[in-house]
Write an enzyme that holds these catalytic residues in place. Structure first.
Site, mmCIF file in Angstrom:
data_model
loop_
_atom_site.group_PDB
_atom_site.id
_atom_site.type_symbol
_atom_site.label_atom_id
_atom_site.label_comp_id
_atom_site.label_asym_id
_atom_site.label_seq_id
_atom_site.Cartn_x
_atom_site.Cartn_y
_atom_site.Cartn_z
ATOM 1 N N HIS A 1 -28.158 -19.409 -17.882
ATOM 2 C CA HIS A 1 -29.323 -20.048 -17.264
ATOM 3 C C HIS A 1 -29.898 -21.180 -18.114
ATOM 4 C CE1 HIS A 1 -30.017 -17.168 -13.876
ATOM 5 N NE2 HIS A 1 -29.123 -16.505 -14.599
ATOM 6 N N ASP B 1 -34.251 -28.273 -20.782
ATOM 7 C CA ASP B 1 -34.405 -27.162 -19.846
ATOM 8 C C ASP B 1 -33.092 -26.973 -19.086
ATOM 9 O OD1 ASP B 1 -35.792 -25.167 -18.466
ATOM 10 O OD2 ASP B 1 -37.554 -26.437 -18.166
#
Ligand code: GDG
Length: 461
Positions: free
Chosen positions: A163, A371
């Protein structure tokens, strides 16, 4: 939907949390994108979810079924949690994989609990899996599980999805256990990343540090073929559209706007309190905007929702103090009677309320230093059903690959961010609508259900 094989999901956390009460304790659902997307598939295929309960109490929990999903709890002791989670996962891997924004810690004594807890997850998965099942392992906490599980159960299909970003060689090679991590991941049949850059980094490193051979998207390793690829995660778009359009959200959003001042532009930021999210730099950019008179507390307001996170990891306390000081400084300097320049909420809101905040915001500011994806950016877009609103987005969020019509910024360029905020506040309605319509098309086409289907399809091949 899988045509054969059940789905066994393996993640650090279970889709339910244990809440201890005077009467004993109960399990409550912990809703989130992953749970929403995978729960129906697990239910339909009669699969299971393997994960930690969120408590280190000595109590052992037996497997049970929660709303049609088999739950296989993995116990972790207090001292293991410190080594495996607080330290190796969150003080070594997390900063290293996020461009070493903070110096990663490399301590031999934290590697052992990481290996041991991974082994426990692998054993738990092996005990619930049946021949032909699809076992999908998630995230940086569990990178050794694919190879451990393959040794125990060569008869299942194994997928791994990361992720967070996968770093380039220049950073990854710092890791004293780099070969072990790569070999752990190579135990999977499919290794997925948020972006193509992550997949490329992984394939290159696998070729350099292990016996794997092949291309960026396909590796040959120990007689098997491994698929490597990018699978950008998304959100339950329809849920956010509906939540923001509900009568309750409409009322709450009107109320928020009224309280903040209907005549002011609202800039909204929503993040976990994490140093990767660039909260301080963005506050400084807004401060600059106030300083040079391009806006004032009378004309606009910045609302920062900061969700408490990892409070037991040392770096997070310092960062929180810095941010709170900055908010104090800006408000001391620029607030006016009844008009606070920056509203700062350090708390969790129900998801429905969050949707109302998105709906109330004229500008959404998402400026992480790095991110994996950033779901907040996609959620904001999903709630703008009338195509109004402007998204400012960091080039260093995985989401920037897809949300090209946002105002893309470099979060290390404070002046550049201040300019983007100024542009967003003044953007002509027609241009904003055009941009938002394009962004909305993207998140409507690619939602979290499509993401899960695509990944599972790759696993079945
Ligand atoms: C990791 C990666 C990747 C936020 N405040 C509240 C709340 N939230 C929800 C948001 C969003 C989620 O938390 C945050 O997701 P992000 O993607 O922004 O960030 P991370 O937590 O760092 O997630 C990231 C993600 O995994 C998925 O792969 O995109 O890059 O770092 O969904 O809505 N939810 C509620 N109250 C809040 O106050 N209920």
């Amino acid at each position: 939907m899988p045509s054969r094989g059940r789905l066994i999901n393996v993640a650090n956390r279970l889709p339910v949390n244990r809440v201890e009460t005077a009467q004993g304790g109960r399990w409550v659902e912990s809703p989130g994108g992953l749970v929403t997307a995978l729960a129906p598939i697990i239910r339909k295929t009669g699969g299971a979810w393997v994960g930690w309960t969120g408590t280190t109490a000595d109590k052992r929990f037996n497997p049970f079924v929660h709303e049609g999903i088999g739950i296989r709890p993995v116990a972790i002791s207090e001292s293991e949690l410190d080594g495996y989670y607080n330290r190796f996962s969150n003080r070594t891997l997390w900063p290293l994989y996020h461009d070493a924004i903070r110096a990663p810690e490399f301590e031999r004594k934290t590697w052992r609990p990481y290996v041991e807890v991974n082994q426990r997850f692998a054993k738990a998965a092996a005990s619930v899996a049946q021949k032909g099942d699809l076992v999908w392992v998630h995230d940086y906490h569990l990178q050794l599980v694919p190879a451990m599980l393959r040794r125990l159960r060569p008869d299942v299909r194994i997928g791994f999805f990361l992720h967070i970003p996968f770093p380039p060689e220049e950073l990854f090679q710092w890791l004293p256990w780099r070969r072990q991590i790569l070999e752990g991941l190579l135990g999977a049949d499919v290794v997925g990343f948020q972006t193509y850059a992550g997949a490329q980094n992984f394939s290159r490193l696998a070729r350099d540090y292990t016996t794997a051979d092949g291309t960026d998207t396909q590796l040959a390793y120990e007689g098997r073929i491994i698929t490597v690829g990018s699978f950008p995660i998304s959100i339950d778009t329809r849920w956010f559209e509906a939540a923001a359009s509900s009568e309750r959200a409409e009322k709450l959003s009107r109320d928020i706007r009224q309280r903040l001042g209907n005549d002011r532009k609202i800039l909204l930021c929503v993040d976990r309190l994490d140093y990767t999210k660039g909260i301080d730099a963005r506050l400084k950019a807004y401060e600059l905007l106030l300083q040079c008179g391009k806006t004032s507390a009378d004309r606009s307001v910045l609302v920062q929702i900061a969700v408490p996170s990892r409070e037991r990891v040392f770096e997070y306390g310092d960062m929180r103090k810095d941010i709170e000081q900055l908010v104090g400084r800006i408000n001391g300097e620029y607030s006016e009677p009844g008009r606070v320049a920056v509203h700062y909420f350090r708390r969790n809101f129900p998801r429905e309320d969050l949707a109302a905040y998105y709906r109330a915001a004229d500008v959404m500011v998402v400026t992480p230093l790095r991110d994996g994806m950033n779901l907040v950016a996609k959620e904001y877009v999903a709630t703008r059903t009338d195509n109004t609103g402007v998204l400012i987005l960091s080039e260093f969020a995985g989401a920037a690959r897809e949300l090209r019509r946002s105002l893309l910024v470099n979060p290390r360029d404070i002046e550049g961010m201040a300019e983007a905020m100024h542009e967003a506040i003044r953007m002509p309605a027609q241009e904003a609508r055009h941009r938002m319509a394009m962004l909305r098309m993207q998140v409507r086409r690619h939602d979290v259900y499509e993401w899960a289907d695509t990944f599972l399809e790759a696993m079945r091949r």
